[in-house]
Design an enzyme around this catalytic site. Structure first.
Site, PDB file in Angstrom:
ATOM      1  N   SER A 205       0.842  -1.200   0.000  1.00 42.53           N
ATOM      2  CA  SER A 205       0.000   0.000   0.000  1.00 42.53           C
ATOM      3  C   SER A 205       0.879   1.254   0.000  1.00 42.53           C
ATOM      4  CB  SER A 205      -0.895  -0.001   1.238  1.00 42.53           C
ATOM      5  OG  SER A 205      -0.105   0.275   2.381  1.00 42.53           O
ATOM      6  N   LYS A 206       0.230   2.390  -0.003  1.00 46.96           N
ATOM      7  CA  LYS A 206       0.916   3.693  -0.005  1.00 46.96           C
ATOM      8  C   LYS A 206       1.945   3.783   1.107  1.00 46.96           C
ATOM      9  CE  LYS A 206      -1.430   6.804  -2.747  1.00 46.96           C
ATOM     10  NZ  LYS A 206      -0.830   7.654  -3.671  1.00 46.96           N
ATOM     11  N   ARG A 207       1.553   3.242   2.245  1.00 47.62           N
ATOM     12  CA  ARG A 207       2.394   3.265   3.438  1.00 47.62           C
ATOM     13  C   ARG A 207       3.779   2.652   3.165  1.00 47.62           C
ATOM     14  NH1 ARG A 207       1.936  -0.964   7.132  1.00 47.62           N
ATOM     15  NH2 ARG A 207       0.208  -1.894   5.988  1.00 47.62           N
ATOM     16  N   GLY A 209       5.355   3.131   0.453  1.00 49.39           N
ATOM     17  CA  GLY A 209       5.974   3.916  -0.606  1.00 49.39           C
ATOM     18  C   GLY A 209       5.566   3.428  -1.989  1.00 49.39           C
TER      19      GLY A 209
END
Ligand code: GLU
Length: 440
Positions: A205-207, A209
């Site tokens: 996920s975005k977390r 990167g």
């Protein structure tokens, strides 16, 4: 027997901007096609009208183009083929293998027996017990097909083989195999690619990167580095080489060398690889890459740095940047007046900075032009000694004064790019600055 032409496709759903995870699927499909002199197509799976994002299709096409994953022919757009899926759904109803209920068309799953399946990845063999399977929707009440029907119809008509897609589709295999059988069509081979997870092993996920391809582009990543890094998420080349060009990948890639264990996406490793690509790039090539990148960012017009200016700086920064975007903070001062910050002077721990800077200016005035690196260095080492400062205090003071930064490309080379006059102007500006904001 005549060998069948290898046809692969990338079949993203336009539910958002092209995601980094999709790059690997597209890349592997493209590599398999190119390696075998086959065909690689793009199919836009836009039959889920609720999750449809209008800009996504364009973003996917732009992303593939930027990455250099050129697809053959025109993209196939599923929403334009509604009639086709309806025709095939009807065929199964007519055969008694599907039925209508609640405005939808359902596939009749056999209630006993099993489906055996062997994946191309890791030669995994999976057995599905049909007692666990339920009837499923082929055509929704809005007249659009589900993924299951659209996949089978399209991959049959496109003669896709092998089907290369994400691991999350493996549980749907019995549906697909039985639908192919219901039509009396040949069943393609499948390669279900391993899940991509973050460094903490959680779903990517975005977390972690993991962003869209467009965002990585904006961040200053090179398409070659992204392809190379993504290729290695699940695939180990036979020679264990880590840096591989697209051509080398085409030569070496084989689905049988892909593992099915989840692959870990590590953005710091991607950054490292990007830095490697920057370092091995030819200076003239890197100049163009940086120039295009900056133009892209600024929307076309770019006064400074010019290509010529970039060319001069490239050799100085090449070893120091991991992303094209790192070029900006490192070199901004060369085209823009520095904004001084008192704390940077304070850190130098020099009591009478103003006087020291005035002495620096005097020496610069005396120095014969063009300034010579060796003489420059000797002069200021000597001056430091005379003023009871360390050489590093002296050079750091000059650095901060000309750039407003504590980190720059090598000092003398930077000064050469600035030019003698501009350097002196900046030292004068720094004198004014420390006079007005005494460090005390
Ligand atoms: N639209 C599906 C997805 O994005 C494609 C799966 C496939 O390649 O068949 O997951």
């Amino acid at each position: 027997m005549i060998a069948m032409k290898i046809k692969t496709r990338f079949a993203p759903s336009p539910t958002g901007m092209m995601h980094i995870g999709g790059v690997r699927t597209a890349l592997y499909a493209c590599l398999v096609a190119r390696k075998n002199g086959g065909m690689f197509s793009l199919r836009i799976e836009d039959t889920d009208r609720y999750r449809f994002v209008p800009e996504a299709q364009e973003d996917i096409i732009a992303g593939l183009k930027w990455l250099g994953l050129e697809f053959d022919g025109e993209p196939i757009i599923q929403s334009e083929r509604k009639d086709l899926y309806q025709k095939y759904a009807k065929e199964l109803v007519d055969k008694g293998l599907a039925y209508e209920s609640d405005g939808a068309v359902w596939f009749k799953m056999p209630k006993e027996g099993e489906v055996r399946f062997k994946d191309l990845i890791g030669e995994r063999e999976v057995v599905f017990n049909l007692a666990d399977q339920k009837d499923f929707v082929l055509l929704k009440s809005d007249g659009f097909p589900t993924y299951h029907l659209a996949h089978v119809v399209d991959d049959h008509l496109m003669e896709t083989n092998p089907v290369i897609r994400g691991d999350e589709w493996l549980p749907s295999i019995p549906k697909h195999i039985l639908t192919f059988k219901a039509f009396d069509w040949e069943i393609p081979s499948y390669a279900h690619l391993p899940l991509i997870v973050g460094t903490d092993r959680a779903k990517l996920s975005k977390r972690h990167g993991a962003k869209s391809v467009g965002e990585f582009r904006k961040d200053g990543f090179l398409p070659e580095a992204i392809l190379n890094y993504m290729a290695l998420l699940g695939w180990t080349p036979p020679n264990d080489k880590e840096i591989l060009s697209f051509e080398e990948m085409v030569k070496l890639f084989d689905l049988k060398d892909v593992h099915w264990a989840p692959a870990v996406f590590d953005v710091t490793k991607l950054e490292w690889m990007n830095g490697e690509y920057i370092r091995k790039s030819q200076n003239s090539n890197l100049k163009t890459q940086i120039s295009n990148y900056l133009k892209d960012l600024s929307g076309g017009a770019l006064e400074h740095p010019t290509e010529e200016e970039i060319e001069k700086v490239v050799p100085l920064v090449k070893e120091r940047i991991k992303k094209l975007s790192d070029f900006v903070p490192l070199t901004d001062f060369l085209w823009e007046k520095p904004e001084y910050d008192q704390s940077q002077f304070k850190k130098l721990n020099i009591k009478n900075e103003k006087e020291v800077l005035e002495k620096v200016l005097e020496k610069l005035e005396e120095m014969e032009k063009p300034w010579d690196a060796k003489i420059f260095e000797e002069t200021f080492r000597k001056l430091a000694e005379d003023l009871e400062l360390s050489a590093s205090q002296m050079f750091q003071l000059i650095r901060v004064s000309v750039s407003g930064q504590t980190v720059t490309p090598p000092l003398f080379e930077s000064i050469q790019i600035l030019g003698e006059e501009e350097t002196k102007i900046r030292i004068r500006d720094a004198v004014e600055f420390v006079k007005n904001s005494p460090v005390a």
